[in-house]
Design a protein around this motif. Structure first.
Motif, mmCIF file in Angstrom:
data_model
loop_
_atom_site.group_PDB
_atom_site.id
_atom_site.type_symbol
_atom_site.label_atom_id
_atom_site.label_comp_id
_atom_site.label_asym_id
_atom_site.label_seq_id
_atom_site.Cartn_x
_atom_site.Cartn_y
_atom_site.Cartn_z
ATOM 1 N N GLN A 1 -4.279 3.457 2.451
ATOM 2 C CA GLN A 1 -4.108 2.014 2.506
ATOM 3 C C GLN A 1 -5.094 1.405 3.480
ATOM 4 N N PHE A 2 -5.583 0.243 3.138
ATOM 5 C CA PHE A 2 -6.222 -0.641 4.102
ATOM 6 C C PHE A 2 -5.188 -1.712 4.412
ATOM 7 N N ALA A 3 -5.056 -2.068 5.673
ATOM 8 C CA ALA A 3 -4.094 -3.104 6.062
ATOM 9 C C ALA A 3 -4.842 -4.247 6.739
ATOM 10 N N ARG B 1 9.934 -6.202 0.746
ATOM 11 C CA ARG B 1 8.631 -5.695 1.159
ATOM 12 C C ARG B 1 8.465 -4.231 0.753
ATOM 13 N N THR B 2 9.523 -3.443 0.921
ATOM 14 C CA THR B 2 9.475 -2.032 0.519
ATOM 15 C C THR B 2 9.278 -1.916 -0.984
ATOM 16 N N ASN B 3 10.004 -2.712 -1.747
ATOM 17 C CA ASN B 3 9.852 -2.681 -3.204
ATOM 18 C C ASN B 3 8.451 -3.082 -3.629
ATOM 19 N N LYS B 4 7.915 -4.110 -3.001
ATOM 20 C CA LYS B 4 6.560 -4.558 -3.321
ATOM 21 C C LYS B 4 5.544 -3.463 -3.009
ATOM 22 N N GLY B 5 5.714 -2.771 -1.892
ATOM 23 C CA GLY B 5 4.826 -1.671 -1.525
ATOM 24 C C GLY B 5 4.924 -0.518 -2.509
ATOM 25 N N TYR B 6 6.146 -0.237 -2.967
ATOM 26 C CA TYR B 6 6.327 0.835 -3.943
ATOM 27 C C TYR B 6 5.610 0.499 -5.251
ATOM 28 N N VAL B 7 5.740 -0.723 -5.702
ATOM 29 C CA VAL B 7 5.084 -1.147 -6.939
ATOM 30 C C VAL B 7 3.562 -1.036 -6.791
ATOM 31 N N ALA B 8 3.029 -1.467 -5.644
ATOM 32 C CA ALA B 8 1.578 -1.370 -5.425
ATOM 33 C C ALA B 8 1.121 0.090 -5.428
ATOM 34 N N SER B 9 1.903 0.966 -4.794
ATOM 35 C CA SER B 9 1.551 2.400 -4.787
ATOM 36 C C SER B 9 1.585 2.982 -6.194
ATOM 37 N N GLN B 10 2.572 2.577 -6.973
ATOM 38 C CA GLN B 10 2.678 3.072 -8.347
ATOM 39 C C GLN B 10 1.485 2.605 -9.182
ATOM 40 N N LYS B 11 1.105 1.345 -9.032
ATOM 41 C CA LYS B 11 -0.059 0.832 -9.763
ATOM 42 C C LYS B 11 -1.330 1.581 -9.374
ATOM 43 N N ARG B 12 -1.476 1.847 -8.083
ATOM 44 C CA ARG B 12 -2.662 2.565 -7.637
ATOM 45 C C ARG B 12 -2.679 3.980 -8.199
ATOM 46 N N LEU B 13 -1.558 4.651 -8.173
ATOM 47 C CA LEU B 13 -1.473 6.007 -8.709
ATOM 48 C C LEU B 13 -1.804 6.022 -10.202
ATOM 49 N N LEU B 14 -1.262 5.073 -10.948
ATOM 50 C CA LEU B 14 -1.563 4.995 -12.379
ATOM 51 C C LEU B 14 -3.046 4.712 -12.622
ATOM 52 N N LEU C 1 -9.381 -7.427 -6.684
ATOM 53 C CA LEU C 1 -8.164 -7.664 -5.917
ATOM 54 C C LEU C 1 -8.433 -8.041 -4.463
ATOM 55 N N TYR C 2 -9.414 -7.386 -3.851
ATOM 56 C CA TYR C 2 -9.657 -7.552 -2.410
ATOM 57 C C TYR C 2 -11.149 -7.672 -2.115
ATOM 58 N N PRO C 3 -11.786 -8.745 -2.540
ATOM 59 C CA PRO C 3 -13.241 -8.865 -2.345
ATOM 60 C C PRO C 3 -13.654 -8.838 -0.868
ATOM 61 N N GLN C 4 -12.773 -9.269 0.018
ATOM 62 C CA GLN C 4 -13.102 -9.290 1.446
ATOM 63 C C GLN C 4 -13.290 -7.894 2.034
ATOM 64 N N LEU C 5 -12.752 -6.864 1.388
ATOM 65 C CA LEU C 5 -12.910 -5.496 1.885
ATOM 66 C C LEU C 5 -14.368 -5.072 1.947
ATOM 67 N N TYR C 6 -15.171 -5.545 1.023
ATOM 68 C CA TYR C 6 -16.554 -5.085 0.924
ATOM 69 C C TYR C 6 -17.428 -5.582 2.069
ATOM 70 N N ASN C 7 -16.993 -6.602 2.761
ATOM 71 C CA ASN C 7 -17.716 -7.074 3.945
ATOM 72 C C ASN C 7 -17.092 -6.553 5.229
#
Length: 190
Positions: A73-75, A130-143, A160-166
């Motif tokens: 994860q990036f936070a 928040r936990t449910n939202k995190g679980y869904v994001a992890s599942q999407k990433r795994l898929l 999804l996260y264009p700011q990460l690239y800078n």
């Protein structure tokens, strides 16, 4: 905007609580500053808190026996980070959390979170959401890792996260995508 206001706006997207309840909730957090590269959680640590990012960027990562790093994860601001398995089960940490940039975080001790959840139903709802939202994001990433090639995962992350690239070094983005730095360079330049 100060840390208290940032946290207030963050939870207000999910729950409504009174000013007194929020002040009580906020009183359980401790503001901490970390420098770029500084470890917040290291492998083998006892983990008893989670971290709400006010500013900066953290990474949660795992290093295998071959010393290969995998980014879990990036936070970024208004995201939460910890070693949740260690936090919830009491085992020693298997993952690390450190700072990609200088960072300011609010720390919440696990015992305080549990106490707050027992005392204020809306806070329990917030943490469950928040936990449910995190679980869904992890599942999407795994898929996505199972079903998509490197180019698709790269484009998905960029969308999804264009700011990460800078903000994040390319070798860390490559570790997040599960590709080599060279493969990322080819994707980034094409």
């Amino acid at each position: 905007m100060n840390a208290k206001e940032i946290l207030r706006q963050h939870i207000a997207k999910t729950i409504s609580i009174s000013d007194d309840q929020f002040d009580y909730f906020f009183s359980h957090f401790k503001l901490q500053s970390f420098k770029k590269g500084q470890a917040i959680i290291s492998k083998g640590d006892t983990v008893d808190r989670e971290y709400f990012v006010i500013e900066g960027c953290l990474k949660t990562f795992y290093i295998n026996s071959d010393l290969k790093m995998f980014i879990l994860q990036f936070a970024m601001p208004t995201w939460w980070a910890s070693d949740y398995e260690a936090l919830y089960t009491g085992i020693k940490s298997n993952v690390g959390v450190d700072c990609i940039t200088d960072a300011e975080v609010l720390c919440l001790h696990a015992e305080d979170r549990e106490k707050l959840c027992q005392e204020i139903h809306a806070i329990e709802h917030f943490f469950r959401w928040r936990t449910n939202k995190g679980y869904v994001a992890s599942q999407k990433r795994l898929l996505s890792l199972m079903n998509n090639d490197a180019r698709h995962r790269y484009e998905e992350l960029l969308a999804l996260y264009p700011q990460l690239y800078n903000l994040v070094p390319k070798n860390l983005i490559a570790a997040y995508l599960g590709v080599s730095r060279e493969t990322l360079s080819r994707l980034y330049n094409s």
